[in-house]
Design a protein around this motif. Structure first.
Motif, PDB file in Angstrom:
ATOM      1  N   ILE A  49      39.410   8.258  -6.115  1.00 40.55           N
ATOM      2  CA  ILE A  49      38.082   8.261  -5.529  1.00 40.55           C
ATOM      3  C   ILE A  49      37.402   6.902  -5.689  1.00 40.55           C
ATOM      4  CG2 ILE A  49      36.901   9.090  -7.624  1.00 40.55           C
ATOM      5  CD1 ILE A  49      35.222  10.919  -5.752  1.00 40.55           C
ATOM      6  N   GLU A  50      36.714   6.446  -4.636  1.00 40.66           N
ATOM      7  CA  GLU A  50      35.966   5.193  -4.721  1.00 40.66           C
ATOM      8  C   GLU A  50      34.697   5.416  -5.534  1.00 40.66           C
ATOM      9  OE1 GLU A  50      35.320   3.678  -0.792  1.00 40.66           O
ATOM     10  OE2 GLU A  50      37.405   3.063  -0.552  1.00 40.66           O
ATOM     11  N   LEU A  51      34.267   4.387  -6.256  1.00 45.67           N
ATOM     12  CA  LEU A  51      33.140   4.486  -7.184  1.00 45.67           C
ATOM     13  C   LEU A  51      32.076   3.470  -6.793  1.00 45.67           C
ATOM     14  CD1 LEU A  51      35.361   4.629 -10.388  1.00 45.67           C
ATOM     15  CD2 LEU A  51      34.264   6.589  -9.258  1.00 45.67           C
ATOM     16  N   GLY A  52      30.847   3.953  -6.564  1.00 46.16           N
ATOM     17  CA  GLY A  52      29.820   3.045  -6.068  1.00 46.16           C
ATOM     18  C   GLY A  52      28.521   3.128  -6.839  1.00 46.16           C
ATOM     19  N   THR A  53      27.675   2.122  -6.649  1.00 44.71           N
ATOM     20  CA  THR A  53      26.316   2.114  -7.189  1.00 44.71           C
ATOM     21  C   THR A  53      25.342   2.097  -6.024  1.00 44.71           C
ATOM     22  OG1 THR A  53      26.207  -0.313  -7.300  1.00 44.71           O
ATOM     23  CG2 THR A  53      27.042   0.837  -9.245  1.00 44.71           C
ATOM     24  N   ALA A  54      24.351   2.990  -6.076  1.00 52.08           N
ATOM     25  CA  ALA A  54      23.406   3.088  -4.957  1.00 52.08           C
ATOM     26  C   ALA A  54      21.999   3.386  -5.495  1.00 52.08           C
ATOM     27  CB  ALA A  54      23.850   4.183  -3.993  1.00 52.08           C
ATOM     28  N   VAL A  55      21.334   2.344  -5.898  1.00 48.72           N
ATOM     29  CA  VAL A  55      21.772   0.949  -5.913  1.00 48.72           C
ATOM     30  C   VAL A  55      21.361   0.328  -7.238  1.00 48.72           C
ATOM     31  CG1 VAL A  55      21.685   0.489  -3.415  1.00 48.72           C
ATOM     32  CG2 VAL A  55      19.594   0.246  -4.786  1.00 48.72           C
ATOM     33  N   ILE A  56      21.931  -0.870  -7.518  1.00 46.42           N
ATOM     34  CA  ILE A  56      21.507  -1.664  -8.659  1.00 46.42           C
ATOM     35  C   ILE A  56      20.349  -2.558  -8.213  1.00 46.42           C
ATOM     36  CG2 ILE A  56      22.160  -3.475 -10.282  1.00 46.42           C
ATOM     37  CD1 ILE A  56      25.044  -2.499 -10.057  1.00 46.42           C
ATOM     38  N   PRO A  57      19.145  -2.393  -8.786  1.00 51.16           N
ATOM     39  CA  PRO A  57      18.034  -3.290  -8.446  1.00 51.16           C
ATOM     40  C   PRO A  57      18.230  -4.641  -9.139  1.00 51.16           C
ATOM     41  CG  PRO A  57      17.323  -1.654 -10.050  1.00 51.16           C
ATOM     42  CD  PRO A  57      18.740  -1.333  -9.718  1.00 51.16           C
ATOM     43  N   LEU A  58      18.477  -5.678  -8.367  1.00 53.93           N
ATOM     44  CA  LEU A  58      18.876  -6.966  -8.951  1.00 53.93           C
ATOM     45  C   LEU A  58      17.761  -7.662  -9.713  1.00 53.93           C
ATOM     46  CD1 LEU A  58      21.260  -8.632  -6.351  1.00 53.93           C
ATOM     47  CD2 LEU A  58      21.801  -7.293  -8.375  1.00 53.93           C
ATOM     48  N   GLY A  59      16.536  -7.200  -9.562  1.00 54.98           N
ATOM     49  CA  GLY A  59      15.459  -7.798 -10.342  1.00 54.98           C
ATOM     50  C   GLY A  59      15.639  -7.641 -11.837  1.00 54.98           C
ATOM     51  N   TRP A  60      16.467  -6.691 -12.236  1.00 56.91           N
ATOM     52  CA  TRP A  60      16.739  -6.467 -13.659  1.00 56.91           C
ATOM     53  C   TRP A  60      17.986  -7.216 -14.141  1.00 56.91           C
ATOM     54  CZ3 TRP A  60      13.914  -2.993 -16.846  1.00 56.91           C
ATOM     55  CH2 TRP A  60      12.925  -2.258 -16.190  1.00 56.91           C
ATOM     56  N   GLU A  61      18.664  -7.914 -13.242  1.00 59.16           N
ATOM     57  CA  GLU A  61      20.002  -8.424 -13.561  1.00 59.16           C
ATOM     58  C   GLU A  61      20.113  -9.938 -13.495  1.00 59.16           C
ATOM     59  OE1 GLU A  61      22.378  -6.334 -14.464  1.00 59.16           O
ATOM     60  OE2 GLU A  61      21.372  -4.461 -13.923  1.00 59.16           O
ATOM     61  N   ASN A  62      21.020 -10.468 -14.292  1.00 63.79           N
ATOM     62  CA  ASN A  62      21.478 -11.845 -14.165  1.00 63.79           C
ATOM     63  C   ASN A  62      22.696 -11.819 -13.252  1.00 63.79           C
ATOM     64  OD1 ASN A  62      23.425 -14.074 -14.845  1.00 63.79           O
ATOM     65  ND2 ASN A  62      21.678 -14.768 -16.049  1.00 63.79           N
ATOM     66  N   PRO A  63      22.651 -12.426 -12.070  1.00 58.80           N
ATOM     67  CA  PRO A  63      23.765 -12.299 -11.125  1.00 58.80           C
ATOM     68  C   PRO A  63      25.119 -12.728 -11.678  1.00 58.80           C
ATOM     69  CG  PRO A  63      21.826 -13.127  -9.991  1.00 58.80           C
ATOM     70  CD  PRO A  63      21.493 -13.118 -11.462  1.00 58.80           C
ATOM     71  N   LEU A  64      25.153 -13.763 -12.501  1.00 57.67           N
ATOM     72  CA  LEU A  64      26.455 -14.208 -13.029  1.00 57.67           C
ATOM     73  C   LEU A  64      27.043 -13.170 -13.964  1.00 57.67           C
ATOM     74  CD1 LEU A  64      27.379 -17.797 -14.086  1.00 57.67           C
ATOM     75  CD2 LEU A  64      28.270 -15.830 -15.318  1.00 57.67           C
ATOM     76  N   ARG A  65      26.229 -12.647 -14.873  1.00 55.39           N
ATOM     77  CA  ARG A  65      26.744 -11.639 -15.796  1.00 55.39           C
ATOM     78  C   ARG A  65      27.119 -10.363 -15.054  1.00 55.39           C
ATOM     79  NH1 ARG A  65      29.011 -10.329 -18.234  1.00 55.39           N
ATOM     80  NH2 ARG A  65      28.066  -8.772 -19.589  1.00 55.39           N
ATOM     81  N   LEU A  66      26.311  -9.987 -14.065  1.00 55.99           N
ATOM     82  CA  LEU A  66      26.636  -8.790 -13.299  1.00 55.99           C
ATOM     83  C   LEU A  66      27.940  -8.982 -12.539  1.00 55.99           C
ATOM     84  CD1 LEU A  66      25.897  -5.966 -12.317  1.00 55.99           C
ATOM     85  CD2 LEU A  66      24.533  -7.031 -10.503  1.00 55.99           C
ATOM     86  N   ALA A  67      28.164 -10.167 -11.986  1.00 56.10           N
ATOM     87  CA  ALA A  67      29.408 -10.432 -11.262  1.00 56.10           C
ATOM     88  C   ALA A  67      30.615 -10.253 -12.169  1.00 56.10           C
ATOM     89  CB  ALA A  67      29.380 -11.850 -10.679  1.00 56.10           C
TER      90      ALA A  67
END
Length: 339
Positions: A74-92
């Motif tokens: 089964i495919e696993l998804g996030t709907a959705v991650i609000p990026l205002g809480w995230e550091n894009p590099l660490r999230l990547a």
């Protein structure tokens, strides 16, 4: 029954994974159990929704990492991650790691905008940089570039006994094509298409040029595809709250109908300064729900859905709802479960 012009190809579901603050493990285990059940029932995808400072999943990437070890297809998804809480590099880095663990099954969905209740959390979240943080599309662009393998640094090589890469590691080559944007406006739909992302449209849209939910959602689907290089083949997933009652007990049926009635008034008109418009929850037999879905113009233009499970129900309720979706509603919409 009116037929969809696009046969339903992929069927998924979405949960927020509620838990008891005094015993949080049970709720997380229930969420993982629901994902395992979804795979057994033949669903194509399972999605989790982000909840910060609430009693729902605050770390969907971590939960999905666990789910990769309990599922195989089964495919696993996030709907959705609000990026205002995230550091894009660490999230990547986290997304790529989980995608590797899953064997290429991760479908990260993200959104932009300031964190909810930002004035109350800004000093805890960004004590020194809250005024400088960019919560717009540029934050997604950074994440996309990092996931797709763009250079992070000008150094690549060996230093002493350690080797260094100039991109995010691990690198998962297919992950960049499985990035989704959760949008509720024409501008977001257009931007997601231009960035070659996939598009998540849900039961909430912004009432910009109309107060007709179905017409608004249809305009978003068409705007996205008009600006995506893949055109009509660009992936769109529709998400509505859908509660089939075919095998529900009388008590469950009464609870589901009361839940929908309680939420119905908010669908009558746009809500708040942002003029957010909500779709009614669909409660009834699979035949009744299929009839209503097939009459929706946006549904007729998509071949993927991720139906949202209602909030605050019991585990056995979710088992009944998912079983009815997979065995009755899905087939009524032309879908066939995965082997």
């Amino acid at each position: 029954m009116p037929q969809s012009s696009r046969p339903l190809r992929k069927l998924g579901f979405l949960t927020i994974g509620l838990f008891d603050a005094a015993e949080p493990r049970a709720g997380h285990e229930s969420t993982l159990g629901v994902i395992e059940l979804g795979e057994r029932l033949g669903f194509d995808s399972a999605w989790v929704r982000h909840r910060h400072l609430q009693y729902g999943i605050s770390s969907p990437v971590a939960v999905l990492a666990a789910a990769t070890q309990r599922t195989s297809r089964i495919e696993l998804g996030t709907a959705v991650i609000p990026l205002g809480w995230e550091n894009p590099l660490r999230l990547a880095e986290d997304l790529a790691t989980v995608d590797i663990l899953s064997g290429g099954r991760l479908n990260p969905g993200v959104s932009v905008g300031p964190p909810m209740h930002f004035d109350r959390v800004r000093h805890a979240l960004y004590p020194d940089t809250s005024e400088a943080e960019d919560f717009g599309y540029e934050r997604v662009s950074r994440l996309l570039g990092l996931v797709r393998g763009e250079r992070v640094t000008d150094f690549r090589g060996t230093e002493g006994f350690e080797s260094y890469s100039d991109r995010v590691e691990p690198h998962s080559p297919g992950l960049g094509r499985r990035m989704w944007y959760g949008g509720a406006s024409l501008r977001s739909a257009r931007w997601a298409g231009e960035q070659r992302m996939n598009f998540l449209t849900s039961s909430v849209v912004r009432a910009e040029e109309s107060e007709d939910f179905a017409a608004i959602q249809l305009s978003h689907v068409r705007e996205f595809r008009a600006h995506h290089p893949d055109g009509e083949r660009a992936r769109v997933s529709q998400g509505l709250v859908v509660v089939p009652t075919d095998s529900a007990s009388p008590g469950q049926r009464a609870k589901y109908e009361a839940y929908a009635r309680q939420r119905l008034p908010r669908t009558a008109a746009p809500q708040g300064p942002a003029r957010m418009l909500f779709a009614p929850d669909l409660v009834g037999t699979s035949e009744q729900i299929a009839e209503r879905l097939s009459a929706q113009p946006a549904f007729r233009e998509v071949d993927e859905v991720a139906f949202a499970l209602p909030f605050a129900f019991e585990h056995e309720d979710y088992v009944q709802i998912l079983t009815d979706i997979a065995t009755r509603l899905g087939p009524a919409l032309g879908w066939s479960p995965a082997a």
